[in-house]
Design a protein around this motif. Structure first.
Motif, PDB file in Angstrom:
ATOM      1  N   GLU B  78      23.428 -78.280  28.096  1.00 11.24           N
ATOM      2  CA  GLU B  78      24.225 -79.439  28.471  1.00 11.24           C
ATOM      3  C   GLU B  78      25.667 -78.867  28.551  1.00 11.24           C
ATOM      4  O   GLU B  78      26.635 -79.263  29.156  1.00 11.24           O
ATOM      5  N   ARG B  81      26.207 -76.618  31.558  1.00 16.94           N
ATOM      6  CA  ARG B  81      26.416 -77.341  32.857  1.00 16.94           C
ATOM      7  C   ARG B  81      27.507 -78.541  32.662  1.00 16.94           C
ATOM      8  O   ARG B  81      27.804 -79.012  33.644  1.00 16.94           O
ATOM      9  N   ARG B  82      28.072 -78.275  31.441  1.00 16.52           N
ATOM     10  CA  ARG B  82      29.457 -79.334  31.188  1.00 16.52           C
ATOM     11  C   ARG B  82      28.840 -80.815  31.295  1.00 16.52           C
ATOM     12  O   ARG B  82      29.869 -81.817  31.692  1.00 16.52           O
ATOM     13  N   THR B  83      27.553 -81.196  31.377  1.00 21.95           N
ATOM     14  CA  THR B  83      27.202 -82.628  31.393  1.00 21.95           C
ATOM     15  C   THR B  83      27.420 -83.152  30.272  1.00 21.95           C
ATOM     16  O   THR B  83      27.612 -84.612  30.097  1.00 21.95           O
ATOM     17  N   TYR B  85      30.477 -83.222  28.587  1.00 21.24           N
ATOM     18  CA  TYR B  85      31.796 -83.602  28.883  1.00 21.24           C
ATOM     19  C   TYR B  85      32.025 -84.786  29.199  1.00 21.24           C
ATOM     20  O   TYR B  85      32.617 -85.719  28.460  1.00 21.24           O
ATOM     21  N   THR B  86      31.108 -85.466  30.084  1.00 22.64           N
ATOM     22  CA  THR B  86      31.038 -86.865  30.510  1.00 22.64           C
ATOM     23  C   THR B  86      30.430 -87.721  29.277  1.00 22.64           C
ATOM     24  O   THR B  86      30.968 -88.587  29.018  1.00 22.64           O
ATOM     25  N   ILE B  87      29.426 -87.185  28.750  1.00 18.72           N
ATOM     26  CA  ILE B  87      28.706 -87.858  27.960  1.00 18.72           C
ATOM     27  C   ILE B  87      29.744 -88.233  26.687  1.00 18.72           C
ATOM     28  O   ILE B  87      29.740 -89.269  26.066  1.00 18.72           O
ATOM     29  N   LEU B  88      30.418 -87.182  26.164  1.00 21.53           N
ATOM     30  CA  LEU B  88      31.196 -87.233  24.946  1.00 21.53           C
ATOM     31  C   LEU B  88      32.554 -87.756  25.346  1.00 21.53           C
ATOM     32  O   LEU B  88      33.249 -88.323  24.461  1.00 21.53           O
ATOM     33  N   SER B  89      32.621 -88.139  26.743  1.00 22.13           N
ATOM     34  CA  SER B  89      33.950 -88.986  27.220  1.00 22.13           C
ATOM     35  C   SER B  89      33.764 -90.473  26.907  1.00 22.13           C
ATOM     36  O   SER B  89      34.742 -91.179  26.979  1.00 22.13           O
ATOM     37  N   GLU B 259      33.230 -76.543  19.571  1.00 20.34           N
ATOM     38  CA  GLU B 259      34.233 -76.704  20.769  1.00 20.34           C
ATOM     39  C   GLU B 259      33.249 -76.417  22.169  1.00 20.34           C
ATOM     40  O   GLU B 259      32.264 -75.833  22.178  1.00 20.34           O
ATOM     41  N   MET B 260      33.487 -77.175  23.125  1.00 20.98           N
ATOM     42  CA  MET B 260      32.744 -76.989  24.356  1.00 20.98           C
ATOM     43  C   MET B 260      33.655 -76.630  25.549  1.00 20.98           C
ATOM     44  O   MET B 260      34.758 -76.979  25.709  1.00 20.98           O
TER      45      MET B 260
END
Ligand SMILES: Nc1ncnc2c1ncn2[C@@H]1O[C@H](COP(=O)(O)OP(=O)(O)O)[C@@H](O)[C@H]1O
Ligand SMILES: [Mg+2]
Lengths: 310, 260
Positions: B78, B81-83, B85-89, B259-260
């Motif tokens: 996750e 693939r930076r998926t 980012y959208t989830i944590l936003s 951190e991501m």
């Protein structure tokens, strides 16, 4: 309630270098204030620190130093995220899901319950023109379609603040216009938009204010009109006698006269009328009067190159 | 809570689309299905033991591989693939993300065990002529064993790379299976010095005890009598749940700092 949608105070983010790498200050002492209802352009070349700043604002990473607030609350508080939406730099979505599935998934994360949820998802699929492709997996979507799904997920929660990271990168000009129109539409609804970009397109031109970031440091900030002030007006005339040059030179600007052809570059619009009067009373013909505006590109290049030489 | 279940659902959806996991499941199902063919190799009582222990062996092995392979990449992918980012936003707490991942993993294991269990029951019924209720108990125990292993892997995945995680969790699983009997052996031997005994004791207590779940021993060797089987099963399941809860809370705390 604070009238600021985004505020950072001396925000610094340092990535500690692994092994041999030096630590980098991706963002250095950034002080940003974005007002509610504003379209704010967050510009800078690749690697300037735009995405890093956005990640701090969303709580994906934490500041090394300084503070960040979003809609009056400390950045990264998920309770605040009902009012925020975010378009990532690239479509970082589950690509095995269909357009409808991914929107439904995000709607559930927003806590939107049925039957509202399906209705909202369908509405947005329609709005971004993906109704027909709604049941295809995202991996079959073109870049432009993925971006539209990204925009649709941004609108699920009817946000107060939209954070768009490079919304036009890699899109064709028609898609640029679509996105610009959507941004203008959102502005009319009173939303705040924070838009990052490394290339200038039609989209950045609709910004109320821009900041230019270079190597983690903010190097320009202001209203677009102010930053772009300082253009000039170019006047070309023919059959101008030599004796007319002196009074024109006294008005300032660049003046050249050769074989009766006069070219004047006046920094100030106001004095152009006087030049025209002098030329005509001396028997000359005005060929053209053209204002040259400074463009955002000029400003961008000047600022970044100035930064490089410094 | 809705967000947690949405993430669990997406995790399940992705896991069952993973080819490697499906291959393991299908191979396991196939082996279980043909296991009655081994019957001629043993007679009477032996046939029953052979088929059941073989089936359990296959199921345990498949469950172990599925848990490890599924969970090592679950969070790192996750991030990569930076998926995420959208989830944590979205209005999602980080602990909800971790919990959703864990529930998704356990849900996937439940699905896999259900498939393997059904096939195992059918195959053993065909071979032995009757349903053996011990099989259901065994399946439940192995399911909890795999779920506990999944929690271990998920915990490590919040701070080590998938490759390191394979070795770490593989090691913990082996140790957790062997330590308790090893400790028993050295406790019975008065010659073992405390310097050896104490660390083994400590490790046995700290590391999850996976051996408790290996119920095929009493089932296959009926002479090994358990005084109260129900109490034993309940106790072991309670142990798994408490241990998983501790691991998930620890994972949440670590993930919160990440951190991501
Ligand atoms: N996770 C990371 N670890 C180390 N360095 C990073 C990381 N992310 C970004 N950087 C560095 O920080 C700087 C700013 O990056 P970024 O914020 O992505 O820039 P932009 O979005 O403006 O292109 C770059 O020099 C980049 O290499
Ligand atoms: Mg960027």
């Amino acid at each position: 309630m604070s009238d600021l949608a985004i505020k950072t105070v001396n925000l610094t983010k340092r990535y500690s270098g692994l092994w041999s790498k030096q630590p980098v200050d991706a963002v250095k002492n950034l002080n940003l204030e974005v007002h509610r209802g504003e379209i704010f352009g967050f510009l800078g070349p690749n690697g300037a620190g735009k995405t890093t700043t956005i990640k701090v604002l969303l709580g994906i990473i934490y500041p090394t130093d300084g503070e960040a607030y979003v809609l009056g609350k400390p950045a990264g508080d998920p309770k605040n995220h009902h009012k925020i939406s975010y378009l990532p730099e690239n479509p970082y979505f589950y690509d095995y899901m269909t357009g409808r599935e991914i929107l439904t998934f995000y709607a559930r994360l927003f806590g939107i319950a049925e039957p509202q949820r399906s209705k909202r998802v369908n509405e947005l699929l329609e709005r971004v023109g993906l109704s027909r492709a709604a049941d295809q997996p995202l991996r079959t979507y073109s870049k432009g379609m993925q971006q539209r799904i990204g925009l649709a997920q941004c609108l699920l929660n009817d946000p107060e603040l939209l954070i768009l990271d490079e919304p036009t990168a890699g899109l064709d000009p028609i898609a640029h216009i679509d996105i610009r129109d959507m941004i203008l539409d959102l502005r009319n609804q009173g939303k705040t938009l924070f838009i990052s970009s490394h290339q200038l397109s039609d989209v950045e031109r609709v910004c109320d204010r821009v900041a230019i970031l270079n190597r983690g440091v903010m190097v320009q900030l202001g209203r677009i009109e102010e930053l772009l002030a300082g253009g000039h007006v170019e006047l070309i005339a023919d059959k101008v006698p030599d004796n007319a040059v002196e009074p024109i030179k006294q008005l300032g600007g660049k003046v050249s006269l050769h074989d009766g052809r006069l070219i004047v570059e006046q920094p100030d619009n106001g004095t152009v009328d006087r030049v025209i009067d002098i030329v005509r009373s001396a028997g000359g013909h005005i060929i053209s009067v053209k204002p040259y505006r400074r463009t955002l590109e000029d400003l961008f290049v000047e600022t970044i190159q100035g930064g490089k030489n410094a | 809570m809705n967000a947690t279940f949405a993430i669990a659902g997406a995790t399940f959806g992705e896991a069952v689309r993973k080819r490697i996991l499906m291959v393991i499941l299908l191979v396991a199902l196939l082996i279980i299905l043909i296991s009655p063919a081994f019957e001629p190799f043993a007679a009477g009582r032996g046939a029953r033991t052979l088929i059941i222990s073989f089936g359990f062996g296959v199921i345990q092995l498949a469950g172990t591989f599925i848990a490890i392979i599924m969970c090592t990449g679950m969070i790192p992918t996750e991030i990569e693939r930076r998926t995420i980012y959208t989830i944590l936003s979205k209005p999602v707490q980080r602990y909800q993300f971790v919990l959703g991942k864990f529930f998704g993993a356990v849900g996937t294991l439940a699905f896999m065990y259900l498939m393997m269990g059904i096939v195992f029951l059918i195959a053993s019924r065909l071979a032995l002529g009757s349903f053996d209720p011990q099989i259901v108990k065994g399946l439940i125990m192995f399911f909890f064993q795999s779920s506990l292993l999944a929690a271990v892997v998920l915990f490590f995945s919040t701070f080590v790379s998938p490759l390191v995680n394979y070795f770490l969790s593989g090691g913990v699983f082996l140790m957790g299976n062997l330590l308790s009997s090893f400790l028993e052996t050295i406790q019975r031997n008065p010659d073992v010095h405390p310097i050896t005994r104490i660390p083994v004791q400590l490790l046995t207590v700290v590391l999850p005890n996976f051996a408790n779940f290996n119920v095929q021993n009493p089932i296959i060797n009926p002479e090994q009598v358990l005084t109260d089987e129900v109490a034993y099963l309940v106790q072991t399941i309670a142990y798994a749940i408490v241990y998983m809860a501790l691991l998930i809370v620890a994972s949440m705390l670590i993930f919160n700092q990440r951190e991501m």
